[in-house]
Design a protein around this motif. Sequence first.
Motif, PDB file in Angstrom:
ATOM      1  N   VAL A 178     -11.785 -11.879  22.858  1.00 35.70           N
ATOM      2  CA  VAL A 178     -11.804 -10.476  21.873  1.00 35.70           C
ATOM      3  C   VAL A 178     -12.651  -9.517  22.831  1.00 35.70           C
ATOM      4  N   ALA A 179     -12.667  -8.306  22.409  1.00 32.55           N
ATOM      5  CA  ALA A 179     -13.664  -7.529  22.810  1.00 32.55           C
ATOM      6  C   ALA A 179     -14.941  -7.186  22.334  1.00 32.55           C
ATOM      7  N   HIS A 180     -14.751  -7.041  20.832  1.00 32.68           N
ATOM      8  CA  HIS A 180     -16.182  -6.726  19.945  1.00 32.68           C
ATOM      9  C   HIS A 180     -16.398  -7.934  19.208  1.00 32.68           C
ATOM     10  N   LEU A 181     -17.716  -7.888  18.631  1.00 33.27           N
ATOM     11  CA  LEU A 181     -18.015  -8.820  17.947  1.00 33.27           C
ATOM     12  C   LEU A 181     -17.362  -9.058  16.776  1.00 33.27           C
ATOM     13  N   GLU A 182     -17.142  -7.818  16.074  1.00 33.43           N
ATOM     14  CA  GLU A 182     -16.419  -7.814  14.706  1.00 33.43           C
ATOM     15  C   GLU A 182     -15.197  -8.519  14.742  1.00 33.43           C
ATOM     16  N   GLU A 183     -14.361  -8.296  16.058  1.00 34.48           N
ATOM     17  CA  GLU A 183     -13.115  -8.810  16.201  1.00 34.48           C
ATOM     18  C   GLU A 183     -13.239 -10.442  15.992  1.00 34.48           C
ATOM     19  N   GLY A 184     -14.139 -10.903  16.900  1.00 37.45           N
ATOM     20  CA  GLY A 184     -14.434 -12.355  16.924  1.00 37.45           C
ATOM     21  C   GLY A 184     -14.764 -12.934  15.542  1.00 37.45           C
ATOM     22  N   ILE A 185     -15.572 -12.067  14.593  1.00 36.88           N
ATOM     23  CA  ILE A 185     -16.062 -12.588  13.271  1.00 36.88           C
ATOM     24  C   ILE A 185     -14.827 -12.720  12.344  1.00 36.88           C
ATOM     25  N   ALA A 186     -13.939 -11.675  12.476  1.00 35.20           N
ATOM     26  CA  ALA A 186     -12.751 -11.662  11.671  1.00 35.20           C
ATOM     27  C   ALA A 186     -11.588 -12.651  11.995  1.00 35.20           C
ATOM     28  N   LEU A 187     -11.689 -12.969  13.513  1.00 31.87           N
ATOM     29  CA  LEU A 187     -10.626 -14.032  13.694  1.00 31.87           C
ATOM     30  C   LEU A 187     -11.294 -15.560  13.560  1.00 31.87           C
ATOM     31  N   ARG A 188     -12.367 -15.635  13.507  1.00 32.90           N
ATOM     32  CA  ARG A 188     -13.159 -16.985  13.432  1.00 32.90           C
ATOM     33  C   ARG A 188     -12.247 -17.939  12.649  1.00 32.90           C
ATOM     34  N   SER A 189     -12.128 -17.212  11.240  1.00 27.56           N
ATOM     35  CA  SER A 189     -11.529 -18.265  10.237  1.00 27.56           C
ATOM     36  C   SER A 189     -10.185 -18.537  10.394  1.00 27.56           C
ATOM     37  N   SER A 190      -9.547 -17.979  11.321  1.00 23.33           N
ATOM     38  CA  SER A 190      -7.922 -18.111  11.571  1.00 23.33           C
ATOM     39  C   SER A 190      -7.776 -19.045  12.529  1.00 23.33           C
ATOM     40  N   LEU A 191      -8.765 -19.568  13.038  1.00 22.13           N
ATOM     41  CA  LEU A 191      -8.555 -20.662  14.221  1.00 22.13           C
ATOM     42  C   LEU A 191      -9.424 -21.981  13.846  1.00 22.13           C
ATOM     43  N   PRO A 192      -9.035 -23.126  14.187  1.00 23.07           N
ATOM     44  CA  PRO A 192      -9.778 -24.492  14.087  1.00 23.07           C
ATOM     45  C   PRO A 192     -11.140 -24.099  14.785  1.00 23.07           C
ATOM     46  N   THR A 193     -12.008 -25.243  14.273  1.00 21.89           N
ATOM     47  CA  THR A 193     -13.693 -25.010  14.845  1.00 21.89           C
ATOM     48  C   THR A 193     -13.382 -25.390  16.363  1.00 21.89           C
ATOM     49  N   ASP A 194     -12.442 -26.200  16.880  1.00 21.81           N
ATOM     50  CA  ASP A 194     -12.656 -26.259  18.409  1.00 21.81           C
ATOM     51  C   ASP A 194     -12.144 -25.433  19.183  1.00 21.81           C
ATOM     52  N   ALA A 195     -11.499 -24.231  18.535  1.00 25.59           N
ATOM     53  CA  ALA A 195     -11.185 -23.202  19.453  1.00 25.59           C
ATOM     54  C   ALA A 195     -12.540 -22.236  19.664  1.00 25.59           C
ATOM     55  N   GLU A 196     -12.650 -21.844  20.974  1.00 27.84           N
ATOM     56  CA  GLU A 196     -13.690 -20.994  21.298  1.00 27.84           C
ATOM     57  C   GLU A 196     -13.373 -19.822  21.477  1.00 27.84           C
TER      58      GLU A 196
END
Length: 379
Positions: free
Chosen positions: A72-90
Amino acid sequence: MAVAETGSGSAADRAGALLTIDLGAIRENYRLLRGRLGSGVCAGVVKADAYGLGAARVAPVLYDEGCREFFVAHLEEGIALRSSLPTDAELFVLHGAPAGAELDCAEHGLTPVLNSLEQIDAWTALAATVGRSLPAVLQVDSGMARMGLPEDELSVLAEDPGRLEGVGLRAVMSHLACADDQEHPANREQLQRFRSALRRLPAAPASFANSSGIFLGPDYHFDMVRPGAALYGVAPVNGQLNPMRPVVRLQGKIVQVREVPAGTPVGYGHSFRTTAPGRIATVSVGYADGFLRSLGNRGIAHAGSVALPFAGRVSMDSITLDATALPRGALPMGTLVDLIGPEQPVDAVAERAGTIGYEILTSLGGRYCRRYIDGGVEA
């Protein structure tokens, strides 16, 4: 578009346009790109809400196909997406952690791309504070003068690699500026600079190729590639047949058709005037929906295979079409016409607008009824 289901009509009935996003096509595009690699990793770039198509829907599809690295480009994008993926996704944040938000980045399990000595120092300081190594990617500028360590900062780091103490170096990356033009000399020049930088830095996996870079061949692949636009159907190489499957179809609704005599001015500024008696059809899509104003008098819609030229300027909420080529009564109210579709993919729309497919996709607005399909069925 999230719309409460009230009354007798569906969200598709109520909306002015229908945007269909083919998740199955994204799957196939990922497989095609991954298939061009040897043993390297194929990441997925899902910044800008997966190029406007919905990262929370797209990223899990890529994960199902084996993708474990997402950018992702921005930190907020990553925070928003984190819960949509399993924990082994980086999740990698291309712009790194904003100053003062380094702890937020770490606490949400995100991996920043460090683009400057300042970002490196802030990240290593956090690592010292929390008492553990923190993962990061190091970016070097190989000839774009945009993001990454410039030559002077690269030299400082090369002479003092201890400055990376506390960084778990996941990769060293750079970014190609001209890869969509395969003959551009900058491609080879950047490759040489990137290889030189790798020799001066601590050993780590290397990542260089974007969507277009994948098609430059194995020399550019290194250990991880980072396709973005090609996943979403944008042509990766200028002037060549697009190998990617189209992902989006945008259909606007006819809200009115009127018979007009010759000499009728149409739309703001009267920039279009009919030359013969005909029909003007109005579609409920405009620049407020991300359909660019530059397409005025240049764009084309399609009713099946019949081209309907834009007649006049694109307004905030509507487009007027010259529908004279169709017989009277062929476009009753509510008829869907293609603005992006089988007869005119996203790159063709972009060419008419004087831009690129990336801008068309990322401009698509929030008023459309969004429909996701996978394998031809609703997803």
